[in-house]
Design an enzyme around this catalytic site. Structure first.
Site, PDB file in Angstrom:
ATOM      1  N   GLN A  98       0.835  -1.198   0.000  1.00 23.65           N
ATOM      2  CA  GLN A  98       0.000   0.000   0.000  1.00 23.65           C
ATOM      3  C   GLN A  98       0.873   1.252   0.000  1.00 23.65           C
ATOM      4  O   GLN A  98       1.739   1.408   0.863  1.00 23.65           O
ATOM      5  CB  GLN A  98      -0.924   0.032   1.221  1.00 23.65           C
ATOM      6  CG  GLN A  98      -1.926   1.191   1.130  1.00 23.65           C
ATOM      7  CD  GLN A  98      -2.735   1.380   2.399  1.00 23.65           C
ATOM      8  OE1 GLN A  98      -2.186   1.789   3.418  1.00 23.65           O
ATOM      9  NE2 GLN A  98      -4.020   1.097   2.331  1.00 23.65           N
ATOM     10  N   TYR A 179      -6.163  10.632   4.369  1.00 20.08           N
ATOM     11  CA  TYR A 179      -4.825  10.891   3.851  1.00 20.08           C
ATOM     12  C   TYR A 179      -4.924  11.641   2.522  1.00 20.08           C
ATOM     13  O   TYR A 179      -6.014  11.991   2.075  1.00 20.08           O
ATOM     14  CB  TYR A 179      -4.034   9.588   3.780  1.00 20.08           C
ATOM     15  CG  TYR A 179      -3.856   8.981   5.164  1.00 20.08           C
ATOM     16  CD1 TYR A 179      -3.038   9.596   6.108  1.00 20.08           C
ATOM     17  CD2 TYR A 179      -4.560   7.841   5.554  1.00 20.08           C
ATOM     18  CE1 TYR A 179      -2.906   9.086   7.394  1.00 20.08           C
ATOM     19  CE2 TYR A 179      -4.434   7.321   6.835  1.00 20.08           C
ATOM     20  CZ  TYR A 179      -3.607   7.950   7.752  1.00 20.08           C
ATOM     21  OH  TYR A 179      -3.492   7.452   9.021  1.00 20.08           O
ATOM     22  N   GLY A 318      -8.798  -7.402   9.478  1.00 14.72           N
ATOM     23  CA  GLY A 318      -7.650  -6.670   9.976  1.00 14.72           C
ATOM     24  C   GLY A 318      -7.102  -7.197  11.285  1.00 14.72           C
ATOM     25  O   GLY A 318      -6.118  -7.943  11.321  1.00 14.72           O
ATOM     26  N   ARG A 319      -7.720  -6.816  12.390  1.00 13.38           N
ATOM     27  CA  ARG A 319      -7.200  -7.205  13.704  1.00 13.38           C
ATOM     28  C   ARG A 319      -7.151  -8.727  13.866  1.00 13.38           C
ATOM     29  O   ARG A 319      -6.277  -9.247  14.556  1.00 13.38           O
ATOM     30  CB  ARG A 319      -8.047  -6.563  14.811  1.00 13.38           C
ATOM     31  CG  ARG A 319      -7.835  -5.056  14.912  1.00 13.38           C
ATOM     32  CD  ARG A 319      -8.700  -4.443  15.999  1.00 13.38           C
ATOM     33  NE  ARG A 319     -10.124  -4.573  15.747  1.00 13.38           N
ATOM     34  CZ  ARG A 319     -10.820  -3.752  14.958  1.00 13.38           C
ATOM     35  NH1 ARG A 319     -10.207  -2.759  14.334  1.00 13.38           N
ATOM     36  NH2 ARG A 319     -12.107  -3.913  14.785  1.00 13.38           N
TER      37      ARG A 319
END
Length: 365
Positions: A98, A179, A318-319
């Protein structure tokens, strides 16, 4: 019927399953942003994922967002990432990188010569930056000059070129979570009056120029894109015309033959994260003619339902991937998951990084 374990073609790859390890910031690349053997071990442990998307990596020193964040700019950083890609490939995995420009969500102390962070407009975010001396209030960013924007686009093109050298199977643009590319999309953070501000077409211009620059290196099959419609409160970003901008953006991205479009759904564990007024995956799905991934605290049952309904082709965990290197096997047999140690998300060393046990290790113990 499609399941989590049905193979699928994504870009130039054939994934053995549809379970994706998304980018997870871990801040373990040191002060120079150089990946190392510990990072290689961490990613190789998780190589059974259909696809790994490695953590957000700055394309240029002026885009660095955090201390300990990896880069893909110097020869040393490229060589460090080569350790990672070689380890993942040797373990039978597939890995994208990424590309992540911090935009206004950084601090001058992290940037070359103490320059100010940049953004489409000089709108200061709420919250604090993670710096080498602790947390510090975000600063008011400097609005990019019109003549500078092609230079920023070039940063992403060059970083994609470097990712090829580093051995990645593809790259993902971080166009989400407040971002730099996301800042251009929101008319609350993009107040420009030139060709990059105002209308939906103008506010998506920078985003699409960046993606096209990335595609120019190795084709659309080498590029994925991440977006986060609606609100992302921890990074002080929201939009008021989500239903207008994302269908348009998705249609334009469809024309580029991308590997996938990655949609971040609201994350329910963030305090005060509001529920979206509509299903974001359903908003985008009809407008993107390609592989779609969703991400957003989905459990096994919800992920299966998303795949079977056709809302998405891929599901990111994710986690769960952070704490379970053998997540694929655990999901396959519906085994209990390791609990995440939130205290070690961003700390150095092996604890909470490469020391989570597999089922096999637990059974042996």
């Amino acid at each position: 019927m499609k399941t989590l374990f049905t193979p699928i073609h994504v870009g130039n790859l054939t994934l053995p399953n549809r379970i994706i390890m998304p980018p997870l910031t871990r801040n373990r690349a040191g002060v120079k942003g150089i990946p190392n053997e510990l990072n290689a071990e961490y990613y190789a442990q998780r190589a059974t994922a259909g696809l790994i998307v490695a953590e957000g990596t700055y394309p240029h020193p002026t885009g660095r967002a955090y201390t300990g964040q990896p880069g893909i700019y110097t020869d040393e950083q490229v060589a460090g990432w080569r350790l990672v890609t070689d380890a993942v490939h040797q373990a039978g995995g597939r890995i994208f990188l990424q590309l992540h420009h911090g935009g206004r969500l950084t601090h001058s102390s992290l940037l070359p010569n103490g320059v100010l962070p940049v953004a489409p407009s000089a709108v200061r975010p709420k919250g604090k930056a993670h710096t080498s001396f602790g947390k510090a209030d975000y600063e008011t960013p400097r609005a990019l000059e019109l003549a500078e924007i092609p230079q920023v686009v070039e940063m992403f093109r060059y970083a994609t070129e470097r990712a090829v050298v580093a051995g990645f199977d593809g790259v993902e643009l971080h166009g989400a979570n407040g971002y730099l590319p996301h800042l251009f999309l929101s008319n609350l953070t993009n107040l420009r009056t030139d060709k990059y501000g105002g209308s939906v077409e103008n506010r998506t211009r920078f985003f699409l120029e960046v993606v096209k620059a990335m595609v120019s290196i190795n084709g659309g099959n080498y590029v994925g894109v991440k977006v986060s419609p609606w609100k992302f409160l921890p990074n002080d970003i929201e939009e008021i015309d989500t239903e207008a901008i994302y269908p348009y953006l998705a249609k334009q991205l469809s024309l580029l033959g991308l590997a996938y479009l990655h949609v971040q759904l609201p994350i329910v564990t963030f305090d005060n994260q509001p529920d979206a007024p509509f299903d974001l995956a359903k908003l985008i799905r009809p407008n993107f003619q390609g592989v779609m991934m969703v991400d957003g605290s989905l459990d096994r049952e919800k992920a299966i339902a998303r795949i079977e309904s056709g809302d998405t082709d891929l599901v990111a965990f994710g986690r769960a991937f952070l704490a379970n290197p053998d997540l694929i096997e655990r999901l396959r047999i519906d085994a209990p998951l390791n609990q995440v140690d939130y205290n070690t998300f961003y700390t150095p060393g092996t604890q909470g990084y490469t020391d989570y046990p597999t089922l096999q290790q637990l059974n042996a113990a």
